[in-house]
Design a protein around this motif. Sequence first.
Motif, PDB file in Angstrom:
ATOM      1  N   ARG A  86      -2.215   1.864  -0.722  1.00 15.04           N
ATOM      2  CA  ARG A  86      -2.326   1.178  -1.991  1.00 15.04           C
ATOM      3  C   ARG A  86      -1.760  -0.276  -1.769  1.00 15.04           C
ATOM      4  O   ARG A  86      -0.580  -0.489  -1.278  1.00 15.04           O
ATOM      5  CB  ARG A  86      -1.985   1.670  -3.181  1.00 15.04           C
ATOM      6  CG  ARG A  86      -2.780   3.102  -3.389  1.00 15.04           C
ATOM      7  CD  ARG A  86      -2.094   3.841  -4.633  1.00 15.04           C
ATOM      8  NE  ARG A  86      -2.917   4.859  -4.844  1.00 15.04           N
ATOM      9  CZ  ARG A  86      -2.681   6.187  -4.322  1.00 15.04           C
ATOM     10  NH1 ARG A  86      -1.973   6.201  -3.416  1.00 15.04           N
ATOM     11  NH2 ARG A  86      -3.356   7.065  -4.708  1.00 15.04           N
ATOM     12  N   TYR A  87      -2.253  -1.331  -2.127  1.00 16.83           N
ATOM     13  CA  TYR A  87      -1.981  -2.532  -2.117  1.00 16.83           C
ATOM     14  C   TYR A  87      -1.954  -3.143  -3.596  1.00 16.83           C
ATOM     15  O   TYR A  87      -2.845  -3.150  -4.227  1.00 16.83           O
ATOM     16  CB  TYR A  87      -2.740  -3.383  -1.116  1.00 16.83           C
ATOM     17  CG  TYR A  87      -2.973  -2.749   0.284  1.00 16.83           C
ATOM     18  CD1 TYR A  87      -2.067  -3.005   1.336  1.00 16.83           C
ATOM     19  CD2 TYR A  87      -4.055  -1.936   0.552  1.00 16.83           C
ATOM     20  CE1 TYR A  87      -2.052  -2.565   2.687  1.00 16.83           C
ATOM     21  CE2 TYR A  87      -4.220  -1.488   1.760  1.00 16.83           C
ATOM     22  CZ  TYR A  87      -3.184  -1.712   2.667  1.00 16.83           C
ATOM     23  OH  TYR A  87      -3.424  -1.004   3.996  1.00 16.83           O
ATOM     24  N   ALA A  88      -0.992  -4.133  -3.820  1.00 16.51           N
ATOM     25  CA  ALA A  88      -0.994  -5.004  -5.048  1.00 16.51           C
ATOM     26  C   ALA A  88      -0.314  -6.406  -4.710  1.00 16.51           C
ATOM     27  O   ALA A  88       0.450  -6.543  -3.796  1.00 16.51           O
ATOM     28  CB  ALA A  88      -0.282  -4.299  -6.183  1.00 16.51           C
ATOM     29  N   VAL A  89      -0.998  -7.385  -5.262  1.00 20.29           N
ATOM     30  CA  VAL A  89      -0.605  -8.708  -4.947  1.00 20.29           C
ATOM     31  C   VAL A  89      -0.634  -9.177  -6.390  1.00 20.29           C
ATOM     32  O   VAL A  89      -1.354  -9.349  -7.249  1.00 20.29           O
ATOM     33  CB  VAL A  89      -1.553  -9.672  -4.247  1.00 20.29           C
ATOM     34  CG1 VAL A  89      -1.009 -10.928  -4.051  1.00 20.29           C
ATOM     35  CG2 VAL A  89      -1.657  -8.916  -3.028  1.00 20.29           C
ATOM     36  N   ALA A  90       0.816  -9.989  -6.802  1.00 19.06           N
ATOM     37  CA  ALA A  90       0.953 -10.478  -8.141  1.00 19.06           C
ATOM     38  C   ALA A  90       1.054 -11.926  -7.789  1.00 19.06           C
ATOM     39  O   ALA A  90       2.092 -12.225  -6.863  1.00 19.06           O
ATOM     40  CB  ALA A  90       2.369  -9.919  -8.917  1.00 19.06           C
TER      41      ALA A  90
ATOM     42  N   ASP B  89      -1.802 -13.634 -11.936  1.00 21.21           N
ATOM     43  CA  ASP B  89      -2.970 -13.010 -11.657  1.00 21.21           C
ATOM     44  C   ASP B  89      -2.265 -11.679 -10.654  1.00 21.21           C
ATOM     45  O   ASP B  89      -1.342 -11.809 -10.210  1.00 21.21           O
ATOM     46  CB  ASP B  89      -3.791 -13.798 -10.307  1.00 21.21           C
ATOM     47  CG  ASP B  89      -4.320 -14.951 -11.064  1.00 21.21           C
ATOM     48  OD1 ASP B  89      -4.425 -15.221 -12.201  1.00 21.21           O
ATOM     49  OD2 ASP B  89      -4.739 -15.900 -10.009  1.00 21.21           O
ATOM     50  N   LEU B  90      -2.937 -10.771 -11.101  1.00 21.65           N
ATOM     51  CA  LEU B  90      -2.493  -9.312 -10.510  1.00 21.65           C
ATOM     52  C   LEU B  90      -3.638  -8.751  -9.909  1.00 21.65           C
ATOM     53  O   LEU B  90      -4.786  -8.413 -10.464  1.00 21.65           O
ATOM     54  CB  LEU B  90      -2.154  -8.344 -11.372  1.00 21.65           C
ATOM     55  CG  LEU B  90      -1.550  -7.085 -11.292  1.00 21.65           C
ATOM     56  CD1 LEU B  90      -0.512  -7.104  -9.827  1.00 21.65           C
ATOM     57  CD2 LEU B  90      -1.225  -5.962 -12.238  1.00 21.65           C
ATOM     58  N   THR B  91      -3.821  -8.376  -8.551  1.00 19.26           N
ATOM     59  CA  THR B  91      -4.812  -7.731  -7.944  1.00 19.26           C
ATOM     60  C   THR B  91      -4.332  -6.512  -7.144  1.00 19.26           C
ATOM     61  O   THR B  91      -3.529  -6.576  -6.481  1.00 19.26           O
ATOM     62  CB  THR B  91      -5.491  -8.611  -6.891  1.00 19.26           C
ATOM     63  OG1 THR B  91      -5.814  -9.782  -7.353  1.00 19.26           O
ATOM     64  CG2 THR B  91      -6.521  -8.139  -6.085  1.00 19.26           C
ATOM     65  N   VAL B  92      -5.152  -5.455  -7.306  1.00 19.22           N
ATOM     66  CA  VAL B  92      -4.657  -3.960  -6.825  1.00 19.22           C
ATOM     67  C   VAL B  92      -5.777  -3.533  -5.978  1.00 19.22           C
ATOM     68  O   VAL B  92      -6.905  -3.579  -6.510  1.00 19.22           O
ATOM     69  CB  VAL B  92      -4.374  -3.046  -8.085  1.00 19.22           C
ATOM     70  CG1 VAL B  92      -4.049  -1.848  -7.296  1.00 19.22           C
ATOM     71  CG2 VAL B  92      -3.293  -3.718  -9.052  1.00 19.22           C
TER      72      VAL B  92
ATOM     73  N   HIS C  47       2.866  -2.821  -0.518  1.00 22.45           N
ATOM     74  CA  HIS C  47       1.944  -2.192   0.064  1.00 22.45           C
ATOM     75  C   HIS C  47       2.754  -0.657   0.210  1.00 22.45           C
ATOM     76  O   HIS C  47       3.839  -0.609   0.709  1.00 22.45           O
ATOM     77  CB  HIS C  47       1.874  -2.497   1.790  1.00 22.45           C
ATOM     78  CG  HIS C  47       1.216  -1.766   2.407  1.00 22.45           C
ATOM     79  ND1 HIS C  47       1.834  -1.300   3.816  1.00 22.45           N
ATOM     80  CD2 HIS C  47       0.366  -0.940   2.509  1.00 22.45           C
ATOM     81  CE1 HIS C  47       0.855  -0.482   4.254  1.00 22.45           C
ATOM     82  NE2 HIS C  47       0.001  -0.367   3.567  1.00 22.45           N
ATOM     83  N   ASP C  48       1.817   0.240  -0.368  1.00 23.38           N
ATOM     84  CA  ASP C  48       2.329   1.634  -0.258  1.00 23.38           C
ATOM     85  C   ASP C  48       2.316   2.206   1.144  1.00 23.38           C
ATOM     86  O   ASP C  48       1.403   2.212   1.789  1.00 23.38           O
ATOM     87  CB  ASP C  48       1.368   2.454  -1.196  1.00 23.38           C
ATOM     88  CG  ASP C  48       1.873   3.986  -1.657  1.00 23.38           C
ATOM     89  OD1 ASP C  48       2.763   4.128  -1.174  1.00 23.38           O
ATOM     90  OD2 ASP C  48       1.195   4.612  -2.239  1.00 23.38           O
ATOM     91  N   LYS C  49       3.535   2.888   1.454  1.00 23.59           N
ATOM     92  CA  LYS C  49       3.456   3.557   2.659  1.00 23.59           C
ATOM     93  C   LYS C  49       2.959   4.813   2.918  1.00 23.59           C
ATOM     94  O   LYS C  49       2.928   5.208   4.192  1.00 23.59           O
ATOM     95  CB  LYS C  49       5.198   3.678   2.950  1.00 23.59           C
ATOM     96  CG  LYS C  49       6.161   2.467   2.807  1.00 23.59           C
ATOM     97  CD  LYS C  49       5.523   1.401   3.971  1.00 23.59           C
ATOM     98  CE  LYS C  49       6.591   0.174   3.687  1.00 23.59           C
ATOM     99  NZ  LYS C  49       6.041  -0.781   4.596  1.00 23.59           N
ATOM    100  N   ASP C  50       2.119   5.096   2.095  1.00 19.64           N
ATOM    101  CA  ASP C  50       1.291   6.432   2.202  1.00 19.64           C
ATOM    102  C   ASP C  50       0.204   6.112   3.047  1.00 19.64           C
ATOM    103  O   ASP C  50      -0.644   5.571   2.748  1.00 19.64           O
ATOM    104  CB  ASP C  50       1.017   7.119   0.814  1.00 19.64           C
ATOM    105  CG  ASP C  50       0.227   8.335   1.117  1.00 19.64           C
ATOM    106  OD1 ASP C  50       0.163   8.931   1.946  1.00 19.64           O
ATOM    107  OD2 ASP C  50      -0.430   8.766  -0.108  1.00 19.64           O
TER     108      ASP C  50
ATOM    109  N   VAL D 196     -11.285  -2.959  -5.989  1.00 19.08           N
ATOM    110  CA  VAL D 196     -10.459  -4.071  -6.166  1.00 19.08           C
ATOM    111  C   VAL D 196     -10.558  -4.634  -7.615  1.00 19.08           C
ATOM    112  O   VAL D 196     -11.499  -4.767  -8.020  1.00 19.08           O
ATOM    113  CB  VAL D 196     -11.096  -5.202  -5.254  1.00 19.08           C
ATOM    114  CG1 VAL D 196     -10.265  -6.539  -5.304  1.00 19.08           C
ATOM    115  CG2 VAL D 196     -11.255  -4.916  -3.797  1.00 19.08           C
ATOM    116  N   ILE D 197      -9.106  -4.471  -8.225  1.00 20.62           N
ATOM    117  CA  ILE D 197      -8.914  -4.786  -9.471  1.00 20.62           C
ATOM    118  C   ILE D 197      -8.401  -6.207  -9.632  1.00 20.62           C
ATOM    119  O   ILE D 197      -7.136  -6.073  -9.250  1.00 20.62           O
ATOM    120  CB  ILE D 197      -8.565  -3.619 -10.083  1.00 20.62           C
ATOM    121  CG1 ILE D 197      -9.189  -2.074  -9.946  1.00 20.62           C
ATOM    122  CG2 ILE D 197      -8.429  -3.807 -11.734  1.00 20.62           C
ATOM    123  CD1 ILE D 197      -8.577  -1.015 -10.316  1.00 20.62           C
ATOM    124  N   THR D 198      -8.824  -7.078 -10.489  1.00 19.95           N
ATOM    125  CA  THR D 198      -8.256  -8.291 -10.718  1.00 19.95           C
ATOM    126  C   THR D 198      -7.949  -8.568 -12.074  1.00 19.95           C
ATOM    127  O   THR D 198      -9.028  -8.525 -12.719  1.00 19.95           O
ATOM    128  CB  THR D 198      -8.928  -9.460  -9.852  1.00 19.95           C
ATOM    129  OG1 THR D 198      -8.943  -9.141  -8.669  1.00 19.95           O
ATOM    130  CG2 THR D 198      -8.166 -10.717 -10.114  1.00 19.95           C
TER     131      THR D 198
END
Length: 97
Positions: A16-20, A35-38, A8-11, A50-52
Motif C-alpha cells: 500500500r502506498y500513500a502520499v500527502a 492533497d492525500l493520495t492512497v 510505503h507499507d512493507k507488506d 487510486v484514491i485522491t
Amino acid sequence: MVQAIVYHDKDSANPRYAVAVKQLFASHYFETALDLTVCVPDQEHPGMYVITLKGSSQAGLTGFKGGIVRKVAVDKSRSSLEKALESIKQKLESQTD
C-alpha cells in the motif's frame, strides 16, 4: 512550496502506498491546501484503486469575480488530476509485460 510525505507499507503481498502533500506557500489564490493520495490493491482483481482527496482554502474569492475565478481553479484542478491519473495508468499498464 510544498511538503510531501510518502508512505510505503512493507507488506510485499499487498503493498500500500500513500502520499500527502501540504502547501506551505503559494503565489496564487489558495491560502492552504492538502492533497492525500492512497493506492490500495484490489483484493479480487489484478490492479489497484487510486484514491485522491483534495482540500483547500481560498482568500478573496467572493462575489461575481470570485465565482468565476473559483470555477477556473476547480476546472484546472480537475484537468490536472485527470492528466495525472492517465499518466499513472499508462505507466502501470506498460510495466505489466
